[in-house]
Structure formats: C-alpha cells, structure tokens
Write an enzyme that holds these catalytic residues in place. Structure first.
Site, PDB file in Angstrom:
ATOM      1  N   MET A   1       0.798  -1.226   0.000  1.00 13.97           N
ATOM      2  CA  MET A   1       0.000   0.000   0.000  1.00 13.97           C
ATOM      3  C   MET A   1       0.836   1.284   0.000  1.00 13.97           C
ATOM      4  SD  MET A   1      -2.937  -1.297  -0.251  1.00 13.97           S
ATOM      5  CE  MET A   1      -4.064   0.053   0.056  1.00 13.97           C
ATOM      6  N   ARG A   2       1.960   1.266  -0.666  1.00 10.54           N
ATOM      7  CA  ARG A   2       2.752   2.491  -0.824  1.00 10.54           C
ATOM      8  C   ARG A   2       2.805   2.830  -2.304  1.00 10.54           C
ATOM      9  NH1 ARG A   2       3.900   5.511   3.300  1.00 10.54           N
ATOM     10  NH2 ARG A   2       5.901   6.175   2.481  1.00 10.54           N
TER      11      ARG A   2
ATOM     12  N   LEU B   1       4.666   3.932  -5.448  1.00 13.71           N
ATOM     13  CA  LEU B   1       6.086   3.782  -5.797  1.00 13.71           C
ATOM     14  C   LEU B   1       6.558   5.002  -6.576  1.00 13.71           C
ATOM     15  CD1 LEU B   1       6.218   0.032  -6.874  1.00 13.71           C
ATOM     16  CD2 LEU B   1       6.560   1.026  -4.619  1.00 13.71           C
TER      17      LEU B   1
ATOM     18  N   HIS C   1      -4.533  -6.146  -8.849  1.00  9.47           N
ATOM     19  CA  HIS C   1      -5.486  -5.081  -8.540  1.00  9.47           C
ATOM     20  C   HIS C   1      -6.901  -5.659  -8.577  1.00  9.47           C
ATOM     21  CE1 HIS C   1      -7.028  -1.041  -8.221  1.00  9.47           C
ATOM     22  NE2 HIS C   1      -7.900  -1.346  -9.161  1.00  9.47           N
TER      23      HIS C   1
ATOM     24  N   ASP D   1      -1.691   1.573 -11.175  1.00  6.21           N
ATOM     25  CA  ASP D   1      -2.699   0.657 -11.711  1.00  6.21           C
ATOM     26  C   ASP D   1      -2.809   0.722 -13.234  1.00  6.21           C
ATOM     27  OD1 ASP D   1      -3.192  -0.187  -9.131  1.00  6.21           O
ATOM     28  OD2 ASP D   1      -4.774   1.282  -8.817  1.00  6.21           O
TER      29      ASP D   1
HETATM   30  C1  GRF Z   1      -6.066  -7.601  -2.732  1.00  7.71           C
HETATM   31  O1  GRF Z   1      -7.427  -7.407  -2.963  1.00  7.71           O
HETATM   32  C2  GRF Z   1      -5.248  -7.055  -3.868  1.00  7.71           C
HETATM   33  O2  GRF Z   1      -5.878  -7.166  -5.101  1.00  7.71           O
HETATM   34  C3  GRF Z   1      -5.090  -5.607  -3.496  1.00  7.71           C
HETATM   35  O3  GRF Z   1      -4.943  -5.602  -2.092  1.00  7.71           O
HETATM   36  C4  GRF Z   1      -5.572  -6.766  -1.549  1.00  7.71           C
HETATM   37  C5  GRF Z   1      -4.534  -7.485  -0.765  1.00  7.71           C
HETATM   38  O4  GRF Z   1      -5.057  -8.609  -0.096  1.00  7.71           O
HETATM   39  N1  GRF Z   1      -3.993  -4.997  -4.198  1.00  7.71           N
HETATM   40  P1  GRF Z   1      -4.075  -9.674   0.511  1.00  7.71           P
HETATM   41  O5  GRF Z   1      -3.158  -8.920   1.469  1.00  7.71           O
HETATM   42  O6  GRF Z   1      -3.324 -10.315  -0.594  1.00  7.71           O
HETATM   43  O7  GRF Z   1      -4.950 -10.641   1.258  1.00  7.71           O
END
Ligand code: GRF
Length: 213
Positions: free
Chosen positions: A92-93, A95, A111, A147
């Site tokens: 969640m960073r 880049l 995604h 994305d």
């Molecule tokens: C997933 O839905 C993925 O598509 C998104 O973040 C979520 C991560 O889930 N980028 P996990 O940590 O793999 O369970």
C-alpha cells in the site's frame, strides 16, 4: 532454475500465501525467497516467517516521508537476496519512478478490478455503485502510473443483485488467488500471457433473469 521472487505486502497477505503455495510445486518456474513489508505488524509478514521464508520489515516511518530513501533500502534488500522478480501483493505504498524503473518488466501487481475500470482504492464499493454486472481482478506489470501497465491476466466474476462490498470482494479474491500464480508463472517462464478466459464468470452463472435475451 526457479526465478528468485520477492513478494511485497502491507497487510493480510492472502495473495502472498497463494503465491507461496503455488511455488511449492517443483514444476513452478518461480520460488518465493523473500517477503518484505513496510509495516512491521503486517499479518502477511508473520505468515511468511512461519513458512520459513525470509521476512523483512522495512518500515517506511523512520524515513519520514523520504520515499526514495525507503525504496533504496528495499531495492538494496532485493538485490542482496538475488531477487529476479517482484510481486506487489497488497503493498500500500505509492512507488516512485526509482523503484519502478529499477524493476521495470520484472515487477507485477494485482489489482481488485477489471482494469482500466476502477483504478485506485475501494474498487468493490465503486463497482457496486456504478451498477456494473461484471467485476474482477487484474495482474499487470508495474509502470510509473498507478494501476496501469501491460495487463498479464484478468478474471471476471458476476455482480449479483444482493451483493455487498464484502460478498463481492470475497468472490473476486478467490479469483485473485488463482490468477496471480498463473501470471507469475507466465513471466517467470518467459511465456506469452495466457489467452483471456472468462471461465471464472462461467463458473458463477448469472442468476435467472439476468443475461442476454
Ligand atoms: C487484494 O485485494 C489485492 O488485489 C489488493 O490488495 C488486496 C490485498 O489482499 N492490491 P491480501 O493482502 O493479498 O490478502
């Protein structure tokens, strides 16, 4: 030789687990040899450590907003471990061009939408609000724009009339766990991406009354 692959996580790590499970197959062309998280408390990091895979926390907070310095630390750890491919899995960073450029063509992301629809966050709520009848997930190569980047594999699922964000997310997640290993295998083996398939949608038939006349 299996490609040495790192997974970057920030949270629960279910996609990471799917990649680890797939890579245990001796015939799978990649091995997950490192997991890195920017959040020391990420459940995914503990899960990786429990499987015996080197699991490294590189906390972004001490870098006090210096994204490039944080990424330089990640890049150094990847190179130190002889990593060839990187899978972002709920990392969640945002880049910077530095890390993206360093791993261009060798960094994958998953995604939870059928890109280019619904880039960014809250994809399931936005899909429900938009009234789409098909939703899904995408594995793509990472480029500088969030994305975006060449699409490797997608899977579609139907959106059902009584879906909530939670039920839709769960249906999509099952497909994420299927297509991420498939996409990694494709890149690791140097094969062209598999042909598009709507098997997933067909496996979840639309409810009566919904569909073509
Ligand atoms: C997933 O839905 C993925 O598509 C998104 O973040 C979520 C991560 O889930 N980028 P996990 O940590 O793999 O369970």
């Amino acid at each position: 030789m299996k490609r040495r692959t790192a997974v970057l996580v920030s949270g629960r790590g279910s996609n990471m687990e799917a990649l680890i499970a797939a890579a245990r197959d001796p015939g799978f062309p990649a091995a997950i040899t490192l997991v890195i998280s920017n959040r020391p408390q990420a459940p995914g990091l503990a899960l990786a450590a429990a499987t015996g895979i080197p699991a490294l926390a590189i906390d972004h907070r001490p870098f006090a907003g210096d994204r490039s310095a944080h990424e330089a630390a990640i890049d150094a750890a990847l190179r130190e471990a002889g990593i060839e491919l990187v899978c972002l899995a709920g990392y969640m960073r945002l880049l910077t061009p530095f890390l993206v450029g360093a791993w261009q063509g060798r960094m994958l992301n998953i995604h939870p939408s059928l890109l280019p629809a619904f880039p960014g966050l809250d994809t399931h709520a936005r899909a429900l609000a938009a009234g789409v009848k098909l939703h899904g997930c995408t594995v793509h190569l990472v480029t500088e724009t969030m994305d975006e980047g060449p699409i490797l594999v997608q899977a579609a699922v139907p959106v059902l009339p009584d879906d909530t964000e939670h039920t839709l997310a769960a249906r999509v997640l099952r497909q994420e766990h299927r297509i991420y290993p498939a996409a990694l295998a494709t890149i690791a083996a140097g094969r062209p991406a598999p042909a598009a398939s709507n098997d997933a949608a067909l496996a979840n038939p639309l409810p009566p009354g919904i569909g073509l006349p």
